[in-house]
Design a protein around this motif. Structure first.
Motif, PDB file in Angstrom:
ATOM      1  N   ARG A   1       1.384  -1.331   0.044  1.00  0.00           N
ATOM      2  CA  ARG A   1      -0.302   0.434   0.367  1.00  0.00           C
ATOM      3  C   ARG A   1       0.880   1.263   0.029  1.00  0.00           C
ATOM      4  N   GLU A   2       1.816   1.156   1.113  1.00  0.00           N
ATOM      5  CA  GLU A   2       3.273   2.329   1.144  1.00  0.00           C
ATOM      6  C   GLU A   2       3.201   2.774  -0.798  1.00  0.00           C
ATOM      7  N   MET A   3       4.017   1.604  -1.134  1.00  0.00           N
ATOM      8  CA  MET A   3       4.776   1.758  -2.907  1.00  0.00           C
ATOM      9  C   MET A   3       3.178   1.818  -3.531  1.00  0.00           C
ATOM     10  N   LEU A   4       2.494   1.449  -3.341  1.00  0.00           N
ATOM     11  CA  LEU A   4       0.940   2.027  -4.079  1.00  0.00           C
ATOM     12  C   LEU A   4       1.225   3.901  -4.515  1.00  0.00           C
ATOM     13  N   ARG A   5       0.920   4.071  -2.875  1.00  0.00           N
ATOM     14  CA  ARG A   5       0.791   5.158  -2.848  1.00  0.00           C
ATOM     15  C   ARG A   5       1.695   6.238  -3.148  1.00  0.00           C
ATOM     16  N   ASP A   6       3.188   5.535  -2.909  1.00  0.00           N
ATOM     17  CA  ASP A   6       4.267   6.306  -3.744  1.00  0.00           C
ATOM     18  C   ASP A   6       4.802   6.927  -5.678  1.00  0.00           C
ATOM     19  N   VAL A   7       3.674   5.403  -5.444  1.00  0.00           N
ATOM     20  CA  VAL A   7       3.622   5.333  -7.332  1.00  0.00           C
ATOM     21  C   VAL A   7       2.209   6.372  -7.885  1.00  0.00           C
ATOM     22  N   PHE A   8       1.073   6.369  -6.663  1.00  0.00           N
ATOM     23  CA  PHE A   8       0.425   7.601  -7.353  1.00  0.00           C
ATOM     24  C   PHE A   8       0.780   9.060  -7.176  1.00  0.00           C
ATOM     25  N   THR A   9       1.708   9.069  -6.007  1.00  0.00           N
ATOM     26  CA  THR A   9       2.072  10.593  -5.950  1.00  0.00           C
ATOM     27  C   THR A   9       3.771  10.871  -7.281  1.00  0.00           C
ATOM     28  N   GLU A  10       3.426   9.517  -7.782  1.00  0.00           N
ATOM     29  CA  GLU A  10       5.370   9.803  -9.023  1.00  0.00           C
ATOM     30  C   GLU A  10       4.324   9.955 -10.222  1.00  0.00           C
ATOM     31  N   CYS A  11       3.611   9.217 -10.261  1.00  0.00           N
ATOM     32  CA  CYS A  11       2.642   9.113 -11.503  1.00  0.00           C
ATOM     33  C   CYS A  11       1.253  10.165 -12.011  1.00  0.00           C
ATOM     34  N   CYS A  12       1.274  10.584 -11.035  1.00  0.00           N
ATOM     35  CA  CYS A  12      -0.582  10.989 -11.043  1.00  0.00           C
ATOM     36  C   CYS A  12      -1.008  12.881 -10.122  1.00  0.00           C
ATOM     37  N   VAL A  13      -1.316  13.039 -11.147  1.00  0.00           N
ATOM     38  CA  VAL A  13      -2.209  14.589 -10.987  1.00  0.00           C
ATOM     39  C   VAL A  13      -3.277  14.509 -10.759  1.00  0.00           C
ATOM     40  N   LEU A  14      -3.680  14.689  -9.142  1.00  0.00           N
ATOM     41  CA  LEU A  14      -4.689  14.915  -8.711  1.00  0.00           C
ATOM     42  C   LEU A  14      -5.824  16.083  -8.151  1.00  0.00           C
ATOM     43  N   GLU A  15      -6.767  16.262  -9.080  1.00  0.00           N
ATOM     44  CA  GLU A  15      -7.197  17.251  -8.686  1.00  0.00           C
ATOM     45  C   GLU A  15      -8.241  17.903  -7.754  1.00  0.00           C
ATOM     46  N   ILE A  16      -8.272  18.485  -6.860  1.00  0.00           N
ATOM     47  CA  ILE A  16      -9.074  18.024  -5.100  1.00  0.00           C
ATOM     48  C   ILE A  16      -9.538  19.389  -5.009  1.00  0.00           C
ATOM     49  N   ASP A  17     -11.056  19.670  -4.509  1.00  0.00           N
ATOM     50  CA  ASP A  17     -11.595  20.883  -3.717  1.00  0.00           C
ATOM     51  C   ASP A  17     -11.390  20.692  -2.945  1.00  0.00           C
ATOM     52  N   ALA A  18     -11.962  22.217  -2.157  1.00  0.00           N
ATOM     53  CA  ALA A  18     -11.930  22.608  -0.970  1.00  0.00           C
ATOM     54  C   ALA A  18     -11.844  21.548   0.543  1.00  0.00           C
ATOM     55  N   GLN A  19     -13.072  21.280  -0.136  1.00  0.00           N
ATOM     56  CA  GLN A  19     -13.067  19.859   0.774  1.00  0.00           C
ATOM     57  C   GLN A  19     -12.591  18.196   0.314  1.00  0.00           C
ATOM     58  N   GLY A  20     -12.063  18.261  -0.793  1.00  0.00           N
ATOM     59  CA  GLY A  20     -11.603  17.289  -0.587  1.00  0.00           C
ATOM     60  C   GLY A  20     -11.752  15.802  -1.035  1.00  0.00           C
ATOM     61  N   HIS A  21     -12.952  16.462  -2.275  1.00  0.00           N
ATOM     62  CA  HIS A  21     -13.886  15.629  -3.272  1.00  0.00           C
ATOM     63  C   HIS A  21     -12.550  15.465  -4.814  1.00  0.00           C
ATOM     64  N   LEU A  22     -12.366  14.469  -4.936  1.00  0.00           N
ATOM     65  CA  LEU A  22     -11.698  14.201  -6.378  1.00  0.00           C
ATOM     66  C   LEU A  22     -12.227  14.842  -7.142  1.00  0.00           C
ATOM     67  N   LEU A  23     -12.084  15.558  -8.215  1.00  0.00           N
ATOM     68  CA  LEU A  23     -12.590  16.119  -9.177  1.00  0.00           C
ATOM     69  C   LEU A  23     -12.179  15.965 -10.550  1.00  0.00           C
ATOM     70  N   GLY A  24     -10.540  15.543 -10.714  1.00  0.00           N
ATOM     71  CA  GLY A  24      -9.567  15.150 -11.740  1.00  0.00           C
ATOM     72  C   GLY A  24      -8.364  14.817 -11.162  1.00  0.00           C
ATOM     73  N   PHE A  25      -8.401  13.638 -12.610  1.00  0.00           N
ATOM     74  CA  PHE A  25      -7.417  12.661 -12.158  1.00  0.00           C
ATOM     75  C   PHE A  25      -6.151  12.674 -13.647  1.00  0.00           C
ATOM     76  N   ALA A  26      -5.147  13.380 -13.755  1.00  0.00           N
ATOM     77  CA  ALA A  26      -4.782  12.439 -15.260  1.00  0.00           C
ATOM     78  C   ALA A  26      -3.058  12.610 -15.024  1.00  0.00           C
ATOM     79  N   ILE A  27      -2.964  10.918 -15.625  1.00  0.00           N
ATOM     80  CA  ILE A  27      -1.512  10.715 -15.746  1.00  0.00           C
ATOM     81  C   ILE A  27      -0.237  12.094 -16.352  1.00  0.00           C
ATOM     82  N   ARG A  28       0.929  11.484 -15.111  1.00  0.00           N
ATOM     83  CA  ARG A  28       2.240  12.478 -15.699  1.00  0.00           C
ATOM     84  C   ARG A  28       2.456  12.324 -17.011  1.00  0.00           C
TER      85      ARG A  28
END
Length: 191
Positions: A148-175
């Motif tokens: 799970r920790e390694m997967l979180r690192d892959v997410f951080t390295e490879c993904c761009v997450l667009e999150i609103d002020a309430q913490g809801h995921l609005l957008g997702f993109a691959i770097r």
């Protein structure tokens, strides 16, 4: 943002048409709204502004076009009171992110990927995973946690997450610099 409007339009036109048709009862009016969305996309691309998540952006344009049409022409049925464009965008962003979970797990070393996949994707109990993989229960738990920790690192390295002020995921993109997931993304887009 890639402003190859014909390619962008071909990739998303059918989904946008379905989105509009669910909310607009008249087919001719829906076609007009779809045309309005296309014109707004052209106008935006000529201005050369950037967008992090093209799909969410297109659906936001479609939603705004429907709202504008409802205001101008009361013959259209109003949008459902419970309709929330942010919730719809969040749902689509989560679905888009979910499409990449398995490929990201496959990027992990097999010793961590398999226990994590079995536990978090397949829903297999940890004790059954330990038995199936010939590991002790504590080793299985440790590998799942480390996976799970390694997967979180892959997410951080490879993904761009667009999150609103309430913490809801609005957008997702691959770097663009994440080669393995870009390759997977291209196979998804061809489908």
């Amino acid at each position: 943002m890639n402003c190859d409007v014909p390619a962008l339009w071909l990739a998303h036109k059918d989904a946008l048409r379905n989105y509009i048709r669910k909310r607009v009862p008249d087919e001719a009016q829906a076609a007009d709204l779809l045309q309005d969305v296309l014109l707004k996309v052209y106008g935006f691309c000529q201005a050369r502004s950037g967008v992090a998540n093209i799909r969410s952006w297109l659906f936001q344009i479609a939603h705004n076009a429907i709202v504008d049409a409802v205001r101008k022409n009361r013959r259209l049925q109003p949008l459902d009171e419970g309709f929330d464009v942010e919730a719809e965008s969040e749902s689509e962003a989560y679905q888009e992110a979910a499409d990449y979970i398995l490929p990201m797990i496959q990027l992990l070393p097999p010793a961590y990927a398999e226990p994590l996949r079995l536990a978090d994707v397949e829903g297999v109990k940890q004790q059954d995973i330990a038995r199936q993989l010939g590991l002790s229960l504590s080793a299985t738990k440790s590998r799942i946690q480390r996976g799970r920790e390694m997967l979180r690192d892959v997410f951080t390295e490879c993904c761009v997450l667009e999150i609103d002020a309430q913490g809801h995921l609005l957008g997702f993109a691959i770097r663009s610099d994440c080669g393995s997931l870009q390759t997977y993304k291209q196979t998804l887009e061809k489908k």
